[in-house]
Scaffold this active site. Structure first.
Site, PDB file in Angstrom:
ATOM      1  N   CYS A   1       0.911  -1.184   0.039  1.00 33.43           N
ATOM      2  CA  CYS A   1       0.007  -0.057   0.024  1.00 33.43           C
ATOM      3  C   CYS A   1       0.854   1.379   0.000  1.00 33.43           C
ATOM      4  O   CYS A   1       0.589   2.266  -0.650  1.00 33.43           O
ATOM      5  CB  CYS A   1      -1.002  -0.169   1.046  1.00 33.43           C
ATOM      6  SG  CYS A   1      -2.129   1.527   1.190  1.00 33.43           S
TER       7      CYS A   1
ATOM      8  N   CYS B   1      -3.262   4.012   9.361  1.00 38.15           N
ATOM      9  CA  CYS B   1      -2.034   3.693  10.108  1.00 38.15           C
ATOM     10  C   CYS B   1      -1.668   4.509  11.026  1.00 38.15           C
ATOM     11  O   CYS B   1      -0.522   4.356  11.480  1.00 38.15           O
ATOM     12  CB  CYS B   1      -1.154   2.941   8.769  1.00 38.15           C
ATOM     13  SG  CYS B   1      -1.725   2.017   7.629  1.00 38.15           S
TER      14      CYS B   1
ATOM     15  N   CYS C   1       7.547   4.132   6.061  1.00 38.44           N
ATOM     16  CA  CYS C   1       6.839   3.856   4.894  1.00 38.44           C
ATOM     17  C   CYS C   1       7.375   3.461   3.660  1.00 38.44           C
ATOM     18  O   CYS C   1       6.821   2.702   2.676  1.00 38.44           O
ATOM     19  CB  CYS C   1       5.920   5.273   4.433  1.00 38.44           C
ATOM     20  SG  CYS C   1       7.027   6.396   3.770  1.00 38.44           S
TER      21      CYS C   1
END
Length: 231
Positions: A116, A200, A223
């Site tokens: 993602c 998140c 990330c």
């Protein structure tokens, strides 16, 4: 590649003890129109934005807009840009065709947070950085994890990353906001000390580690935009 490594080594020797704004000035002068600031508009982003506003109000700034950002982050971005008179900021969005293929229900984050992040942040960043040789990051050593051993300049994925705030302390961050009358991110007052995407990001559960609210209950701490990867 060896030339880049040598260049970074020289820059680190020259700038290791310089103040953050001076590191920015050196970087912007050296890299000219080939440097940009990739800004999260998170709880501490106003510091670099403020410094840039004192150097060049037309400096290019990009926000990686995943479509999952808090509305408060977008509002904060607009407020800061207006207050600091910064005129060259753009949102960078993920490739919609890729989203339709890999995340048509917008729920990939539930099962594969790494992928993602890759399609919503890493790939869009790589695309925009094709126009630049270097970019500015707001990372700091006190963020812990992989960030504790950062230097002012690093080579990452064939780009030079500038880290002007690596040696700044948390107390200095707080003082900078106060001295320069900078607004805090609205969610800061609700216990969010590090802010990313809505799914998140959680309230910080350990104030000694401001990123403890990111990817809660997962090993993941980054990330991906700050990690080495194959192009």
């Amino acid at each position: 590649m060896n030339d880049l490594i040598e260049q970074i080594s020289t820059l680190n020797k020259q700038c290791q003890r310089l103040a953050p704004k001076k590191i920015l000035e050196v970087s912007i002068k050296k890299f000219g129109n080939k440097i940009t600031y990739v800004c999260s508009f998170g709880t501490e982003s106003a510091i670099i934005l403020h410094m840039i506003s004192k150097i060049d109000k037309k400096f290019p700034i990009f926000l990686l807009n995943t479509h999952f950002l808090f509305p408060e982050t977008i509002d904060y971005k607009n407020k800061l840009l207006k207050k600091l008179s910064l005129t060259n900021c753009f949102d960078i969005f993920p490739d919609e065709s890729l989203i339709k293929i890999e995340d048509p229900e917008n729920n990939l984050w539930k099962n594969d947070t790494d992928r993602c992040c890759e399609i919503r942040k890493v790939k869009p960043l790589d695309k925009i950085l094709k126009n630049y040789s270097s970019w500015i990051s707001g990372r700091k050593s006190y963020h812990q994890g992989l960030r504790t051993k950062l230097k002012p300049f690093e080579l990452l994925n064939e780009k030079i990353v500038v880290n002007p705030l690596i040696n700044i302390k948390k107390e200095e961050v707080d003082n900078y906001f106060q001295i320069n009358n900078l607004p805090k991110h609205p969610l800061f007052y609700h216990g969010y000390l590090s802010i990313g995407c809505t799914h998140c990001t959680f309230k910080t559960n350990d104030r000694r580690n401001i990123r403890s609210g990111r990817w809660k209950n997962k090993i993941k701490t980054e990330c991906g935009i700050h990690l080495s990867r194959k192009n």
